[in-house]
Scaffold this motif. Structure first.
Motif, PDB file in Angstrom:
ATOM      1  N   PHE A  75       9.874 -48.017  16.897  1.00  0.00           N
ATOM      2  CA  PHE A  75      11.302 -48.164  16.650  1.00  0.00           C
ATOM      3  C   PHE A  75      11.568 -49.273  15.640  1.00  0.00           C
ATOM      4  CE2 PHE A  75      15.529 -49.825  17.581  1.00  0.00           C
ATOM      5  CZ  PHE A  75      16.274 -48.677  17.638  1.00  0.00           C
ATOM      6  N   ILE A  76      12.456 -49.025  14.701  1.00  0.00           N
ATOM      7  CA  ILE A  76      12.858 -50.027  13.709  1.00  0.00           C
ATOM      8  C   ILE A  76      14.030 -50.824  14.267  1.00  0.00           C
ATOM      9  CG2 ILE A  76      13.868 -50.376  11.419  1.00  0.00           C
ATOM     10  CD1 ILE A  76      12.381 -47.771  10.586  1.00  0.00           C
ATOM     11  N   ALA A  77      13.860 -52.152  14.395  1.00  0.00           N
ATOM     12  CA  ALA A  77      14.912 -53.008  14.946  1.00  0.00           C
ATOM     13  C   ALA A  77      15.656 -53.790  13.866  1.00  0.00           C
ATOM     14  CB  ALA A  77      14.322 -53.980  15.959  1.00  0.00           C
ATOM     15  N   GLY A  78      15.030 -53.979  12.713  1.00  0.00           N
ATOM     16  CA  GLY A  78      15.665 -54.759  11.668  1.00  0.00           C
ATOM     17  C   GLY A  78      14.887 -54.695  10.368  1.00  0.00           C
ATOM     18  N   LYS A  79      15.369 -55.483   9.404  1.00  0.00           N
ATOM     19  CA  LYS A  79      14.765 -55.505   8.073  1.00  0.00           C
ATOM     20  C   LYS A  79      14.599 -56.964   7.645  1.00  0.00           C
ATOM     21  CE  LYS A  79      15.275 -52.964   3.806  1.00  0.00           C
ATOM     22  NZ  LYS A  79      16.081 -51.988   3.092  1.00  0.00           N
ATOM     23  N   ALA A  80      13.393 -57.310   7.183  1.00  0.00           N
ATOM     24  CA  ALA A  80      13.113 -58.682   6.759  1.00  0.00           C
ATOM     25  C   ALA A  80      13.888 -59.028   5.494  1.00  0.00           C
ATOM     26  CB  ALA A  80      11.617 -58.866   6.520  1.00  0.00           C
ATOM     27  N   MET A  81      14.595 -60.155   5.534  1.00  0.00           N
ATOM     28  CA  MET A  81      15.349 -60.620   4.377  1.00  0.00           C
ATOM     29  C   MET A  81      14.602 -61.727   3.631  1.00  0.00           C
ATOM     30  SD  MET A  81      18.210 -58.855   4.129  1.00  0.00           S
ATOM     31  CE  MET A  81      17.042 -57.536   4.224  1.00  0.00           C
ATOM     32  N   GLU A  82      13.404 -62.038   4.132  1.00  0.00           N
ATOM     33  CA  GLU A  82      12.497 -62.944   3.430  1.00  0.00           C
ATOM     34  C   GLU A  82      11.074 -62.608   3.854  1.00  0.00           C
ATOM     35  OE1 GLU A  82      12.678 -67.199   4.760  1.00  0.00           O
ATOM     36  OE2 GLU A  82      14.366 -66.478   5.941  1.00  0.00           O
ATOM     37  N   ALA A  83      10.121 -63.069   3.097  1.00  0.00           N
ATOM     38  CA  ALA A  83       8.717 -62.742   3.346  1.00  0.00           C
ATOM     39  C   ALA A  83       8.038 -63.828   4.174  1.00  0.00           C
ATOM     40  CB  ALA A  83       7.988 -62.573   2.019  1.00  0.00           C
ATOM     41  N   LEU A  84       6.964 -63.429   4.850  1.00  0.00           N
ATOM     42  CA  LEU A  84       6.116 -64.362   5.592  1.00  0.00           C
ATOM     43  C   LEU A  84       4.680 -63.908   5.385  1.00  0.00           C
ATOM     44  CD1 LEU A  84       5.751 -66.715   7.590  1.00  0.00           C
ATOM     45  CD2 LEU A  84       6.122 -65.076   9.440  1.00  0.00           C
ATOM     46  N   ALA A  85       3.896 -64.709   4.652  1.00  0.00           N
ATOM     47  CA  ALA A  85       2.531 -64.321   4.308  1.00  0.00           C
ATOM     48  C   ALA A  85       1.587 -64.415   5.493  1.00  0.00           C
ATOM     49  CB  ALA A  85       2.014 -65.187   3.162  1.00  0.00           C
ATOM     50  N   SER A  86       1.750 -65.461   6.304  1.00  0.00           N
ATOM     51  CA  SER A  86       0.878 -65.626   7.464  1.00  0.00           C
ATOM     52  C   SER A  86       1.526 -66.597   8.435  1.00  0.00           C
ATOM     53  CB  SER A  86      -0.486 -66.164   7.030  1.00  0.00           C
ATOM     54  OG  SER A  86      -0.350 -67.457   6.477  1.00  0.00           O
ATOM     55  N   GLY A  87       0.991 -66.632   9.652  1.00  0.00           N
ATOM     56  CA  GLY A  87       1.478 -67.571  10.648  1.00  0.00           C
ATOM     57  C   GLY A  87       2.169 -66.867  11.797  1.00  0.00           C
ATOM     58  N   SER A  88       2.388 -67.625  12.861  1.00  0.00           N
ATOM     59  CA  SER A  88       3.029 -67.104  14.063  1.00  0.00           C
ATOM     60  C   SER A  88       4.051 -68.122  14.541  1.00  0.00           C
ATOM     61  CB  SER A  88       1.968 -66.864  15.140  1.00  0.00           C
ATOM     62  OG  SER A  88       2.555 -66.378  16.307  1.00  0.00           O
ATOM     63  N   GLY A  89       5.138 -67.641  15.133  1.00  0.00           N
ATOM     64  CA  GLY A  89       6.164 -68.541  15.630  1.00  0.00           C
ATOM     65  C   GLY A  89       6.991 -69.156  14.528  1.00  0.00           C
ATOM     66  N   ILE A  90       7.092 -68.455  13.399  1.00  0.00           N
ATOM     67  CA  ILE A  90       7.837 -68.958  12.245  1.00  0.00           C
ATOM     68  C   ILE A  90       9.141 -68.173  12.111  1.00  0.00           C
ATOM     69  CG2 ILE A  90       7.789 -69.246   9.734  1.00  0.00           C
ATOM     70  CD1 ILE A  90       4.691 -69.495  10.052  1.00  0.00           C
ATOM     71  N   LEU A  91      10.245 -68.887  11.926  1.00  0.00           N
ATOM     72  CA  LEU A  91      11.558 -68.248  11.785  1.00  0.00           C
ATOM     73  C   LEU A  91      11.739 -67.680  10.384  1.00  0.00           C
ATOM     74  CD1 LEU A  91      13.843 -70.834  13.589  1.00  0.00           C
ATOM     75  CD2 LEU A  91      13.468 -68.469  14.286  1.00  0.00           C
ATOM     76  N   ILE A  92      12.196 -66.422  10.317  1.00  0.00           N
ATOM     77  CA  ILE A  92      12.613 -65.831   9.053  1.00  0.00           C
ATOM     78  C   ILE A  92      13.955 -65.135   9.269  1.00  0.00           C
ATOM     79  CG2 ILE A  92      10.232 -65.492   8.286  1.00  0.00           C
ATOM     80  CD1 ILE A  92      10.734 -62.430   8.595  1.00  0.00           C
ATOM     81  N   GLU A  93      14.662 -64.898   8.178  1.00  0.00           N
ATOM     82  CA  GLU A  93      15.949 -64.213   8.222  1.00  0.00           C
ATOM     83  C   GLU A  93      15.720 -62.710   8.325  1.00  0.00           C
ATOM     84  OE1 GLU A  93      20.130 -64.559   8.300  1.00  0.00           O
ATOM     85  OE2 GLU A  93      18.645 -66.138   8.212  1.00  0.00           O
ATOM     86  N   VAL A  94      16.404 -62.069   9.282  1.00  0.00           N
ATOM     87  CA  VAL A  94      16.272 -60.636   9.520  1.00  0.00           C
ATOM     88  C   VAL A  94      17.662 -60.013   9.633  1.00  0.00           C
ATOM     89  CG1 VAL A  94      15.461 -58.912  11.191  1.00  0.00           C
ATOM     90  CG2 VAL A  94      14.048 -60.889  10.684  1.00  0.00           C
ATOM     91  N   LEU A  95      17.840 -58.847   9.043  1.00  0.00           N
ATOM     92  CA  LEU A  95      19.070 -58.077   9.196  1.00  0.00           C
ATOM     93  C   LEU A  95      18.838 -57.096  10.345  1.00  0.00           C
ATOM     94  CD1 LEU A  95      21.902 -57.187   8.279  1.00  0.00           C
ATOM     95  CD2 LEU A  95      20.772 -55.597   6.714  1.00  0.00           C
ATOM     96  N   LEU A  96      19.587 -57.242  11.428  1.00  0.00           N
ATOM     97  CA  LEU A  96      19.424 -56.369  12.591  1.00  0.00           C
ATOM     98  C   LEU A  96      20.063 -55.016  12.349  1.00  0.00           C
ATOM     99  CD1 LEU A  96      20.222 -58.947  15.416  1.00  0.00           C
ATOM    100  CD2 LEU A  96      17.982 -58.217  14.563  1.00  0.00           C
ATOM    101  N   LEU A  97      19.380 -53.964  12.778  1.00  0.00           N
ATOM    102  CA  LEU A  97      19.849 -52.584  12.639  1.00  0.00           C
ATOM    103  C   LEU A  97      19.893 -51.959  14.035  1.00  0.00           C
ATOM    104  CD1 LEU A  97      17.520 -51.674   9.644  1.00  0.00           C
ATOM    105  CD2 LEU A  97      19.923 -52.353   9.529  1.00  0.00           C
ATOM    106  N   PRO A  98      20.912 -52.309  14.839  1.00  0.00           N
ATOM    107  CA  PRO A  98      20.927 -51.893  16.237  1.00  0.00           C
ATOM    108  C   PRO A  98      21.071 -50.385  16.414  1.00  0.00           C
ATOM    109  CG  PRO A  98      23.060 -52.745  15.650  1.00  0.00           C
ATOM    110  CD  PRO A  98      22.145 -52.963  14.454  1.00  0.00           C
ATOM    111  N   ASP A  99      20.317 -49.867  17.354  1.00  0.00           N
ATOM    112  CA  ASP A  99      20.398 -48.451  17.714  1.00  0.00           C
ATOM    113  C   ASP A  99      20.455 -47.540  16.499  1.00  0.00           C
ATOM    114  OD1 ASP A  99      20.188 -48.806  20.425  1.00  0.00           O
ATOM    115  OD2 ASP A  99      22.330 -49.016  20.708  1.00  0.00           O
ATOM    116  N   ALA A 100      19.693 -47.906  15.479  1.00  0.00           N
ATOM    117  CA  ALA A 100      19.657 -47.064  14.282  1.00  0.00           C
ATOM    118  C   ALA A 100      19.044 -45.710  14.609  1.00  0.00           C
ATOM    119  CB  ALA A 100      18.870 -47.756  13.176  1.00  0.00           C
ATOM    120  N   GLY A 101      18.334 -45.651  15.717  1.00  0.00           N
ATOM    121  CA  GLY A 101      17.707 -44.398  16.116  1.00  0.00           C
ATOM    122  C   GLY A 101      16.586 -44.002  15.185  1.00  0.00           C
ATOM    123  N   ALA A 102      16.099 -44.965  14.421  1.00  0.00           N
ATOM    124  CA  ALA A 102      15.062 -44.659  13.444  1.00  0.00           C
ATOM    125  C   ALA A 102      13.701 -45.083  13.946  1.00  0.00           C
ATOM    126  CB  ALA A 102      15.363 -45.383  12.126  1.00  0.00           C
TER     127      ALA A 102
END
Length: 109
Positions: A75-102
């Protein structure tokens, strides 16, 4: 987060074996306190870049509740608005796409 089995409750979304995420927790409530959940729009999301996340990649919830690149068949929950090359527990900006059914597959990028 995802819906809990109990009315008016949420729990950590844990990836492909769970129901689709409904949003991103915006606070840190204790047991039985009200959870603030963003369900649409832009938000900060803790992510795990075991696989690099690129700008515009579709995001879903991994097994630990962090955002990951959406695997095919998930299920697709959102779309990344910035990149993250590596790491865990790092905040990035995401556009949420609720119940897109995709679901990511042959007909979805």
């Amino acid at each position: 987060v995802m819906q809990s089995g109990t009315a008016k409750r949420v729990q950590v979304a844990t990836g492909g074996s769970a129901p689709a995420p409904i949003g991103v927790l915006q606070n840190t409530p204790r047991s039985l306190e009200e959870a603030a959940v963003r369900i649409f729009g832009s938000t900060q999301l803790y992510c795990d870049a075991g696989t690099a996340i690129g700008y515009g990649d579709y995001i879903t919830s991994g097994s630990d509740g962090q955002g990951i690149v959406t695997p095919t068949g998930s299920f697709i929950a959102g779309k990344a608005m910035e990149a993250l090359a590596s790491g865990s527990g790092i905040l990035i900006e995401v556009l949420l796409l609720p119940d897109a059914g995709a679901w990511k597959g042959d007909n979805v990028p």
